[in-house]
Motif scaffolding. Structure first.
Motif, PDB file in Angstrom:
ATOM      1  N   ASP A  74       0.744  -1.332  -0.097  1.00  0.00           N
ATOM      2  CA  ASP A  74      -0.094  -0.628   0.249  1.00  0.00           C
ATOM      3  C   ASP A  74       0.738   0.685  -0.088  1.00  0.00           C
ATOM      4  O   ASP A  74       0.468   2.716   0.733  1.00  0.00           O
ATOM      5  CB  ASP A  74      -0.988   0.724   1.037  1.00  0.00           C
TER       6      ASP A  74
ATOM      7  N   ALA B 285     -12.498  -5.686   8.123  1.00  0.00           N
ATOM      8  CA  ALA B 285     -11.666  -5.104   6.871  1.00  0.00           C
ATOM      9  C   ALA B 285     -11.775  -6.161   5.909  1.00  0.00           C
ATOM     10  O   ALA B 285     -11.760  -6.090   4.538  1.00  0.00           O
ATOM     11  CB  ALA B 285     -10.127  -4.855   7.001  1.00  0.00           C
TER      12      ALA B 285
ATOM     13  N   ARG C  31     -10.043  -6.557   2.406  1.00  0.00           N
ATOM     14  CA  ARG C  31      -9.004  -6.183   2.362  1.00  0.00           C
ATOM     15  C   ARG C  31      -7.803  -7.664   2.759  1.00  0.00           C
ATOM     16  O   ARG C  31      -9.223  -8.686   3.632  1.00  0.00           O
ATOM     17  CB  ARG C  31      -8.411  -5.266   3.289  1.00  0.00           C
TER      18      ARG C  31
ATOM     19  N   ALA D  81      -4.930  -3.414   8.171  1.00  0.00           N
ATOM     20  CA  ALA D  81      -5.504  -3.899   6.812  1.00  0.00           C
ATOM     21  C   ALA D  81      -4.233  -3.427   5.689  1.00  0.00           C
ATOM     22  O   ALA D  81      -4.126  -2.621   5.805  1.00  0.00           O
ATOM     23  CB  ALA D  81      -7.199  -3.812   6.965  1.00  0.00           C
ATOM     24  N   PHE D  82      -4.679  -4.392   4.735  1.00  0.00           N
ATOM     25  CA  PHE D  82      -3.998  -3.823   3.158  1.00  0.00           C
ATOM     26  C   PHE D  82      -4.900  -4.554   2.491  1.00  0.00           C
ATOM     27  O   PHE D  82      -5.360  -5.917   2.481  1.00  0.00           O
ATOM     28  CB  PHE D  82      -2.505  -4.324   3.413  1.00  0.00           C
ATOM     29  N   THR D  83      -4.151  -4.090   0.785  1.00  0.00           N
ATOM     30  CA  THR D  83      -4.435  -4.536  -0.008  1.00  0.00           C
ATOM     31  C   THR D  83      -3.306  -5.639  -1.108  1.00  0.00           C
ATOM     32  O   THR D  83      -4.360  -6.563  -0.477  1.00  0.00           O
ATOM     33  CB  THR D  83      -5.123  -3.627  -1.255  1.00  0.00           C
TER      34      THR D  83
ATOM     35  N   ARG E  55      -1.762 -11.308  -1.300  1.00  0.00           N
ATOM     36  CA  ARG E  55      -3.318  -9.878  -1.597  1.00  0.00           C
ATOM     37  C   ARG E  55      -4.518 -11.267  -2.266  1.00  0.00           C
ATOM     38  O   ARG E  55      -4.665 -11.887  -1.889  1.00  0.00           O
ATOM     39  CB  ARG E  55      -2.703 -10.482  -3.435  1.00  0.00           C
TER      40      ARG E  55
END
Length: 313
Positions: free
Chosen positions: A193, A223, A228, A264-266, A296
């Motif tokens: 990110d 999330a 995510r 949280a992340f993508t 991912r």
């Protein structure tokens, strides 16, 4: 939106007879009895050794594609993972009969536990839900993927389960006993990110299961409902603090522990200096993957069959 299940799509059932602590013969008989009573077309693939799982899952997927059917899996989170690995690229719907120790995936999606007959009847009157799937490199995960201390805990847990039985208490006590041993010291480079950070850690966990994340007290649990994944970094701690951290996690307060970082992340890339491969635990099963690790969300969701309740439509 969820879609109704076509009631005449044949079922291709992958049954792991080594999952859970129940009677595998009784599970198989219950599946056959319910489907025979409903005059529902099906074929059963019985896994008697772990090395057969991937092959039989691929056979079930191929048959379901050829005959316009649905793949069904009966087993724990690791078994479900292996079948999803085969099912996801095909775009076929999947039914799940949870048979494991913790069953985080099944419980998160409201699937019946314990009563196999009720689970089969639910599949006969089910709807489809689109469910997010996590990926690390080419491997799927539904609950979590982790490196560092957690894979070591799981290896010890499996040894203790073979000796003392597949029960939740055995798993919990085994994990606490493992905390008395040596801890990994990982020097992670995390890029995701738009930012890069260098972290010393004993464990990196990436979660894709809202229920498990909420159970251990991670604030970002919701999330995963918004497309995510959630990362958890455990720093090096003194032994007594590590044990205290584990206990707090058991009681749903891991997110409140100082120095435990969750986010949280993508997309996230993890590397370690001077390492080409690393051991991971993916949905409770141990494997080795090449570095870097790329976490991912899978581009396509899983078409999961869930109970067709009016209040969940």
């Amino acid at each position: 939106m969820p879609t109704p299940q076509d009631h005449r799509r044949p079922f291709f059932v992958v049954l792991n007879r080594r999952s859970g602590s129940g009677d595998a013969d009784a599970t198989e008989q219950a599946i056959r009895a319910e489907l025979d009573a409903a005059s529902y077309p099906y074929r059963l693939y019985c896994v008697r050794h772990p090395r057969e799982l991937g092959t039989l899952a691929a056979q079930a997927v191929a048959a379901a594609e050829e005959q316009g059917g649905t793949v069904v899996v009966a087993g724990g989170d690791g078994t479900i993972n292996a079948v999803v690995q085969a099912v996801l690229p095909s775009g076929l719907p999947l039914g799940v009969l949870p048979q494991g120790t913790f069953n985080f995936f099944g419980r998160c999606h409201g699937l019946p536990e314990g009563d196999v007959g009720a689970g089969v009847r639910g599949l006969l009157d089910a709807r489809e839900a689109r469910v997010q799937v996590g990926m690390v490199n080419h491997r799927v995960f539904l609950v979590n993927a982790s490196l560092g201390l957690y894979p070591e805990l799981l290896e010890r847990r499996e040894l203790d389960k073979r000796r003392f039985g597949r029960h939740r208490l055995v798993a919990l006590l085994s994990g606490l006993r493992a905390l008395l041993g040596d801890y990994p010291d990982l020097r992670l480079s995390l890029c995701g990110d738009g930012r890069t950070q260098l972290r010393r850690s004993t464990t990196l966990v990436v979660g894709d299961n809202r229920l498990q994340l909420a159970d251990i007290g991670i604030a970002e649990a919701e999330a995963v409902e918004r497309g995510r994944l959630v990362g958890i970094v455990l720093p090096p701690l003194a032994r007594w603090r590590m044990i205290l951290t584990a206990v707090r996690g058991l009681f749903g307060h891991l997110g409140d522990v100082d120095k435990v970082d969750s986010f949280a992340f993508t997309e996230l890339e993890a590397t370690l200096p001077h390492r080409r491969h690393i051991k991971l635990a993916i949905d409770g099963e141990i494997t080795r993957l090449p570095l870097p690790l790329r976490f991912r969300v899978a581009p396509q969701p899983l078409r999961l069959l869930v109970p067709n309740r009016p209040d969940s439509a």
